[in-house]
Design a protein around this motif. Structure first.
Motif, PDB file in Angstrom:
ATOM      1  N   PRO A  78       0.808  -1.228   0.000  1.00  0.00           N
ATOM      2  CA  PRO A  78       0.000   0.000   0.000  1.00  0.00           C
ATOM      3  C   PRO A  78       0.840   1.276   0.000  1.00  0.00           C
ATOM      4  O   PRO A  78       0.426   2.295  -0.551  1.00  0.00           O
ATOM      5  N   TYR A  79       2.024   1.217   0.622  1.00  0.00           N
ATOM      6  CA  TYR A  79       2.877   2.398   0.654  1.00  0.00           C
ATOM      7  C   TYR A  79       3.445   2.698  -0.737  1.00  0.00           C
ATOM      8  O   TYR A  79       3.602   3.861  -1.122  1.00  0.00           O
ATOM      9  N   THR A  80       3.726   1.630  -1.491  1.00  0.00           N
ATOM     10  CA  THR A  80       4.207   1.836  -2.860  1.00  0.00           C
ATOM     11  C   THR A  80       3.109   2.432  -3.726  1.00  0.00           C
ATOM     12  O   THR A  80       3.342   3.373  -4.489  1.00  0.00           O
ATOM     13  N   PHE A  81       1.890   1.899  -3.597  1.00  0.00           N
ATOM     14  CA  PHE A  81       0.774   2.454  -4.360  1.00  0.00           C
ATOM     15  C   PHE A  81       0.557   3.923  -4.011  1.00  0.00           C
ATOM     16  O   PHE A  81       0.285   4.751  -4.881  1.00  0.00           O
ATOM     17  N   SER A  82       0.699   4.234  -2.735  1.00  0.00           N
ATOM     18  CA  SER A  82       0.521   5.614  -2.302  1.00  0.00           C
ATOM     19  C   SER A  82       1.592   6.512  -2.907  1.00  0.00           C
ATOM     20  O   SER A  82       1.301   7.621  -3.384  1.00  0.00           O
ATOM     21  N   ALA A  83       2.833   6.030  -2.934  1.00  0.00           N
ATOM     22  CA  ALA A  83       3.925   6.810  -3.512  1.00  0.00           C
ATOM     23  C   ALA A  83       3.742   6.987  -5.010  1.00  0.00           C
ATOM     24  O   ALA A  83       4.016   8.065  -5.564  1.00  0.00           O
ATOM     25  N   VAL A  84       3.288   5.935  -5.686  1.00  0.00           N
ATOM     26  CA  VAL A  84       3.041   6.028  -7.130  1.00  0.00           C
ATOM     27  C   VAL A  84       2.003   7.102  -7.432  1.00  0.00           C
ATOM     28  O   VAL A  84       2.077   7.806  -8.448  1.00  0.00           O
TER      29      VAL A  84
ATOM     30  N   PRO B  32      -4.682   8.548 -14.693  1.00  0.00           N
ATOM     31  CA  PRO B  32      -3.708   7.662 -14.059  1.00  0.00           C
ATOM     32  C   PRO B  32      -3.148   8.253 -12.770  1.00  0.00           C
ATOM     33  O   PRO B  32      -3.335   9.442 -12.482  1.00  0.00           O
ATOM     34  N   ALA B  33      -2.464   7.406 -12.006  1.00  0.00           N
ATOM     35  CA  ALA B  33      -1.786   7.870 -10.800  1.00  0.00           C
ATOM     36  C   ALA B  33      -0.755   8.938 -11.177  1.00  0.00           C
ATOM     37  O   ALA B  33      -0.266   8.992 -12.309  1.00  0.00           O
ATOM     38  N   ALA B  34      -0.415   9.757 -10.204  1.00  0.00           N
ATOM     39  CA  ALA B  34       0.425  10.929 -10.468  1.00  0.00           C
ATOM     40  C   ALA B  34       1.747  10.585 -11.138  1.00  0.00           C
ATOM     41  O   ALA B  34       2.212  11.323 -12.014  1.00  0.00           O
ATOM     42  N   ASN B  35       2.357   9.491 -10.738  1.00  0.00           N
ATOM     43  CA  ASN B  35       3.671   9.132 -11.273  1.00  0.00           C
ATOM     44  C   ASN B  35       3.607   8.010 -12.311  1.00  0.00           C
ATOM     45  O   ASN B  35       4.646   7.418 -12.635  1.00  0.00           O
ATOM     46  N   PHE B  36       2.423   7.720 -12.826  1.00  0.00           N
ATOM     47  CA  PHE B  36       2.278   6.612 -13.771  1.00  0.00           C
ATOM     48  C   PHE B  36       3.149   6.807 -15.009  1.00  0.00           C
ATOM     49  O   PHE B  36       3.880   5.893 -15.423  1.00  0.00           O
ATOM     50  N   TYR B  37       3.067   7.978 -15.631  1.00  0.00           N
ATOM     51  CA  TYR B  37       3.776   8.190 -16.894  1.00  0.00           C
ATOM     52  C   TYR B  37       5.286   8.022 -16.730  1.00  0.00           C
ATOM     53  O   TYR B  37       5.962   7.442 -17.591  1.00  0.00           O
TER      54      TYR B  37
ATOM     55  N   VAL C  97      -0.100  -1.532 -15.623  1.00  0.00           N
ATOM     56  CA  VAL C  97      -1.231  -1.446 -16.557  1.00  0.00           C
ATOM     57  C   VAL C  97      -2.573  -1.645 -15.865  1.00  0.00           C
ATOM     58  O   VAL C  97      -3.617  -1.426 -16.480  1.00  0.00           O
ATOM     59  N   ARG C  98      -2.564  -2.050 -14.611  1.00  0.00           N
ATOM     60  CA  ARG C  98      -3.830  -2.227 -13.895  1.00  0.00           C
ATOM     61  C   ARG C  98      -4.540  -0.881 -13.771  1.00  0.00           C
ATOM     62  O   ARG C  98      -3.902   0.147 -13.558  1.00  0.00           O
ATOM     63  N   PRO C  99      -5.860  -0.859 -13.901  1.00  0.00           N
ATOM     64  CA  PRO C  99      -6.576   0.432 -13.935  1.00  0.00           C
ATOM     65  C   PRO C  99      -6.473   1.240 -12.643  1.00  0.00           C
ATOM     66  O   PRO C  99      -6.659   2.452 -12.671  1.00  0.00           O
ATOM     67  N   GLU C 100      -6.155   0.584 -11.508  1.00  0.00           N
ATOM     68  CA  GLU C 100      -5.968   1.356 -10.274  1.00  0.00           C
ATOM     69  C   GLU C 100      -4.796   2.311 -10.393  1.00  0.00           C
ATOM     70  O   GLU C 100      -4.739   3.329  -9.694  1.00  0.00           O
ATOM     71  N   ILE C 101      -3.843   1.974 -11.259  1.00  0.00           N
ATOM     72  CA  ILE C 101      -2.663   2.814 -11.443  1.00  0.00           C
ATOM     73  C   ILE C 101      -2.727   3.577 -12.766  1.00  0.00           C
ATOM     74  O   ILE C 101      -2.431   4.772 -12.827  1.00  0.00           O
ATOM     75  N   SER C 102      -3.094   2.886 -13.841  1.00  0.00           N
ATOM     76  CA  SER C 102      -3.075   3.524 -15.166  1.00  0.00           C
ATOM     77  C   SER C 102      -4.350   4.301 -15.479  1.00  0.00           C
ATOM     78  O   SER C 102      -4.390   5.048 -16.461  1.00  0.00           O
ATOM     79  N   GLY C 103      -5.391   4.154 -14.650  1.00  0.00           N
ATOM     80  CA  GLY C 103      -6.653   4.824 -14.946  1.00  0.00           C
ATOM     81  C   GLY C 103      -7.411   4.117 -16.063  1.00  0.00           C
ATOM     82  O   GLY C 103      -7.021   3.045 -16.529  1.00  0.00           O
TER      83      GLY C 103
END
Length: 284
Positions: free
Chosen positions: A33-39, A60-65, A99-105
């Motif tokens: 969860p901490y990694t997801f939060s940082a991403v 997408p998450a802030a740091n996805f790109y 590529v999961r939508p939780e990260i990539s939107g």
């Protein structure tokens, strides 16, 4: 400016990239969860405060790109070079989570991003060793299955991913008309592990598509498997893939549409039995 004696910025970047992508792949695969939060660019101010799990959003998450770009670049740079096979695997594993939508939107992969992903997947299918092919198939499967119950799921994209998986299976399973793309360096274990992953991905993707199409698609998978049974190479691949055969047969039965007469299943099973006894007849 780089420190004296450490080389250029590009050299430092090239040395650091594998470690960065590897750490990212491991953390994301553990659903930390901490990694997801940082991403997502969120700061955690207390060690006891566990971040909430990520939700599916349009953007997408802030740091996805940044992270996806690093992973994709590491992958492309490592293709075609046997000395960087491990880097290719690491990049593919990181991308499987990214590529999961939780990260990539839900919107990023609606156009060129998805086309680019399919293009590199075909490139891997044609030229890379079995271990890299396996991680590519896992990535493509993750892309589809992670979207099934979200508004990011697209039947047309799922069919394109299924085409990629079918293509790599068709290209690796030897047949009278097709020479296998496995390399001499691919061990029997590597080949079996890849084929297991590919048939597993095939079944998972088929189960996301319309129910009326599944029986025919499972029949395609069983036709591919029949060539494994006919393979006369010294390596016994079929013996390590009986679990995959069981799943394909179960899917074929499950995919029959009630009330619709169809002898496709009977024909496929008869073809499999024929493939099983072909080599026995040749030995007489």
């Amino acid at each position: 400016m780089p420190l004296e004696g450490t080389g250029t910025d590009d050299q430092y970047y090239d040395r650091s990239l594998p470690h960065l992508v590897s750490a990212l792949a491991i953390s994301l695969s553990l659903s930390d969860p901490y990694t997801f939060s940082a991403v997502d660019g969120q700061a955690v101010h207390s060690a006891s405060a566990v971040p909430a799990p990520p939700s599916v959003k349009a953007e997408p998450a802030a740091n996805f790109y940044i992270l996806y770009g690093l992973s994709f670049e590491a992958l492309v740079k490592s293709l075609g070079d046997s000395s960087t096979t491990q880097m290719a695997q690491t990049a593919l594993r990181a991308m499987s989570s990214l590529v999961r939508p939780e990260i990539s939107g839900t919107t990023v992969f609606q156009g060129a991003f998805f086309d680019e992903l399919c293009t590199v997947a075909y490139r891997i299918a044609m030229s890379e060793p079995a271990v890299v092919k396996r991680d590519m198939v896992d990535l493509m499967s993750s892309y589809v299955t992670s979207r099934v119950h979200t508004n990011a799921f697209d039947h047309a994209q799922a069919r394109r991913v299924l085409a990629v998986v079918t293509y790599v299976l068709r290209g690796t399973i030897p047949s009278p008309d097709v020479q296998s793309s496995f390399s001499y360096n691919d061990t029997a274990s590597d080949r079996i592990t890849f084929l297991r992953s590919s048939f597993s991905a095939f079944t998972k993707i088929v189960d996301t598509l319309e129910a009326t199409q599944r029986a025919d698609l499972y029949a395609v998978g069983l036709h591919l498997f029949s060539d494994v049974l006919r393979d006369e190479s010294p390596m016994d691949l079929a013996g390590g893939l009986l679990g995959s055969l069981k799943v394909l047969l179960e899917g074929l039965v499950r995919g029959q549409v009630p009330g619709v007469p169809d002898d496709q299943g009977e024909k496929v099973v008869a073809g499999l039995l024929g493939a099983c006894v072909t080599n026995i007849d040749d030995m007489r």
